[in-house]
Design a protein around this motif. Structure first.
Motif, PDB file in Angstrom:
ATOM      1  N   TYR A   1       0.838  -1.209   0.000  1.00 44.52           N
ATOM      2  CA  TYR A   1       0.000   0.000   0.000  1.00 44.52           C
ATOM      3  C   TYR A   1       0.881   1.270   0.000  1.00 44.52           C
ATOM      4  O   TYR A   1       1.609   1.505   0.944  1.00 44.52           O
TER       5      TYR A   1
ATOM      6  N   LYS B   1      -1.400   8.588   5.061  1.00 43.44           N
ATOM      7  CA  LYS B   1      -1.868   7.289   4.573  1.00 43.44           C
ATOM      8  C   LYS B   1      -3.016   6.830   5.461  1.00 43.44           C
ATOM      9  O   LYS B   1      -3.116   7.237   6.625  1.00 43.44           O
ATOM     10  N   ASN B   2      -3.846   5.957   4.944  1.00 39.54           N
ATOM     11  CA  ASN B   2      -4.879   5.358   5.777  1.00 39.54           C
ATOM     12  C   ASN B   2      -4.218   4.372   6.728  1.00 39.54           C
ATOM     13  O   ASN B   2      -3.448   3.515   6.289  1.00 39.54           O
ATOM     14  N   PRO B   3      -4.480   4.484   8.043  1.00 43.40           N
ATOM     15  CA  PRO B   3      -3.757   3.634   8.998  1.00 43.40           C
ATOM     16  C   PRO B   3      -4.301   2.207   9.041  1.00 43.40           C
ATOM     17  O   PRO B   3      -5.485   1.979   8.812  1.00 43.40           O
ATOM     18  N   ILE B   4      -3.399   1.281   9.324  1.00 42.67           N
ATOM     19  CA  ILE B   4      -3.799  -0.128   9.444  1.00 42.67           C
ATOM     20  C   ILE B   4      -3.612  -0.530  10.914  1.00 42.67           C
ATOM     21  O   ILE B   4      -2.531  -0.342  11.477  1.00 42.67           O
TER      22      ILE B   4
ATOM     23  N   SER C   1     -14.289   1.178   7.576  1.00 45.82           N
ATOM     24  CA  SER C   1     -13.143   0.262   7.664  1.00 45.82           C
ATOM     25  C   SER C   1     -13.082  -0.647   6.447  1.00 45.82           C
ATOM     26  O   SER C   1     -14.097  -0.889   5.794  1.00 45.82           O
ATOM     27  N   TYR C   2     -11.871  -1.095   6.150  1.00 51.46           N
ATOM     28  CA  TYR C   2     -11.663  -2.022   5.033  1.00 51.46           C
ATOM     29  C   TYR C   2     -10.754  -3.150   5.528  1.00 51.46           C
ATOM     30  O   TYR C   2      -9.825  -2.889   6.309  1.00 51.46           O
TER      31      TYR C   2
ATOM     32  N   ALA D   1      -7.632  -5.465   5.691  1.00 49.36           N
ATOM     33  CA  ALA D   1      -6.252  -5.314   5.203  1.00 49.36           C
ATOM     34  C   ALA D   1      -5.535  -6.655   5.369  1.00 49.36           C
ATOM     35  O   ALA D   1      -6.143  -7.635   5.786  1.00 49.36           O
TER      36      ALA D   1
ATOM     37  N   LYS E   1      -5.757  -7.677   9.541  1.00 50.15           N
ATOM     38  CA  LYS E   1      -5.792  -6.316  10.121  1.00 50.15           C
ATOM     39  C   LYS E   1      -6.881  -5.478   9.444  1.00 50.15           C
ATOM     40  O   LYS E   1      -7.492  -5.903   8.460  1.00 50.15           O
TER      41      LYS E   1
ATOM     42  N   LYS F   1      -8.016  -1.583   7.896  1.00 51.60           N
ATOM     43  CA  LYS F   1      -7.583  -0.254   7.446  1.00 51.60           C
ATOM     44  C   LYS F   1      -8.699   0.743   7.731  1.00 51.60           C
ATOM     45  O   LYS F   1      -9.867   0.473   7.437  1.00 51.60           O
TER      46      LYS F   1
ATOM     47  N   GLU G   1       1.856  10.371   4.014  1.00 53.63           N
ATOM     48  CA  GLU G   1       2.070   9.826   2.669  1.00 53.63           C
ATOM     49  C   GLU G   1       3.049  10.734   1.919  1.00 53.63           C
ATOM     50  O   GLU G   1       3.865  10.286   1.112  1.00 53.63           O
TER      51      GLU G   1
END
Ligand code: EPU
Length: 336
Positions: free
Chosen positions: A163, A238-241, A259-260, A262, A266, A268, A331
């Motif tokens: 990522y 960046k989107n945090p994980i 949320s997504y 990862a 985990k 994201k 980022e």
């Protein structure tokens, strides 16, 4: 090759930070790069390669040797029944290449329309948007080793894509200069519309990759400010994980969190939403502010110094950590 001595960088970086570069070269051919690598100044100084300079925050004048990649060329090097392999020089403007692909009906990068910058930066940063990352279509990357002047081809796997990351930002950071990138594109494009509002934007049947490009351009223009009017560097963070355990606790307290999934189980999170929930959206302080339509974007409203923007961004990071216990990493690259 055009060589200049001191040049102002303000018009060359999308944050419009007013700094200068002491040594700079504009490279139009591979030969230009070989010549630069043989100059005495390169033996004493670091090299800073710049493409569109759309992801950089300068906090002081640049003392490194700046190389602006301006080599051009888009060439179909081979074809199969399904795919076309296109080799693109690092200095080609990314969105002009996307437009070329869409007009030839070569599918794969239409979701990445209007991302600023040059093609040479695309593997370094593994650019991504609207459900696609450029790693999905990069076949190989050719680069030159700064120390030896030797060329090397990195296949997709050797680029270690992750990522917004690659080998060129990690182990080989500042060691190679990307010369060109070869993409594997599809002659029979399959549209990728899974990302949020892309589906609702493309309403008619038999949509084409041109429709996807148009929709992405509409969405981007509605959320992301034009850098000529409101100087910025796209997503600043960046989107945090985070761990699933941390997420389970957070979602109880903040059920609205987006949320997504990862890697490795985990989760994201959307950094823009976290910043937004901390109340930063639209806030301005001393000529620096958070965009009112997308909290991931920091804007240089006046003639802010890079250091002020950096300090402002650290305040945002601290408040997100205080509220959610989540670190959001930059980022944007900070010089030095
Ligand atoms: N959200 C908010 N408030 C905000 C911003 C976002 O609540 O101020 C919420 C949105 O409602 C949405 C979620 O957060 O539910 C995600 O927002 P969005 O779809 O706008 O995408 P993003 O995660 O903020 C990422 C990339 C962008 C890329 C978009 C679209 C990163 C760091 N950013 O943003 O990339 O264009 O997805 O795919 O991964 C860039 O890298 O410079 C960049 C612009």
């Amino acid at each position: 090759m055009i060589q200049t001595q001191v040049i102002p960088l303000k018009e060359y970086n999308t944050f419009h930070i007013d700094v200068t570069a002491l040594y700079s070269f504009f490279c139009e051919t591979e030969q230009d790069i070989f010549e630069i690598l043989n100059t005495d100044i390169v033996k004493e100084k670091n090299i800073l390669v710049l493409g569109g300079c759309s992801n950089m925050l300068f906090t002081q004048d640049v003392d490194d040797v700046v190389i602006f990649m301006r080599n051009k060329g888009i060439e179909i090097i081979s074809e199969t029944a399904e795919n076309v392999f296109v080799k693109v020089s690092a200095g080609e403007v990314w969105d002009e290449f996307v437009e070329y692909c869409v007009s030839n009906n070569f599918g794969g990068i239409e979701n990445l329309s209007l991302i600023p910058g040059t093609t040479g930066a695309s593997p370094v940063q593994n650019i991504g948007a609207y459900g696609v990352e450029v790693k999905d279509v990069i076949f190989e990357t050719e680069a030159i080793e700064i120390l030896t002047g030797k060329k090397r081809i990195f296949n997709n796997k050797e680029c270690n894509f992750a990522y917004r990351n690659s080998i060129f930002k990690e182990e080989l950071k500042n060691k190679y200069i990307v010369l060109n990138v070869t993409f594997r594109l599809s002659k029979f494009p399959v549209l990728k519309l899974s990302y949020g509002n892309l589906i609702s934007e493309i309403i008619h049947e038999n949509s084409t990759i041109k429709d996807v490009r148009d929709a992405v351009i509409r969405i981007r223009e509605s959320k992301l400010p034009n850098t000529d009017i409101l100087p910025n560097a796209g997503s600043f963070f960046k989107n945090p994980i985070i761990s699933n355990e941390h997420f389970t606790k957070l979602i109880k307290q903040f059920p609205q969190l987006v949320s997504y999934p990862a890697e490795d189980g985990k989760i994201k999170l959307a950094a823009g939403q976290l910043i937004d929930l901390c109340g930063w959206k639209g806030k301005k302080e001393n000529g620096v502010g958070v965009h009112d339509k997308q909290a991931l974007v920091i804007i240089n409203y006046g003639n802010a110094a890079g250091k002020s923007i950096l300090q402002f961004s650290e305040k945002i990071q601290n408040s997100v950590f205080k509220k959610f216990g989540v670190n959001i990493d930059r980022e944007v690259r900070v010089y030095p």
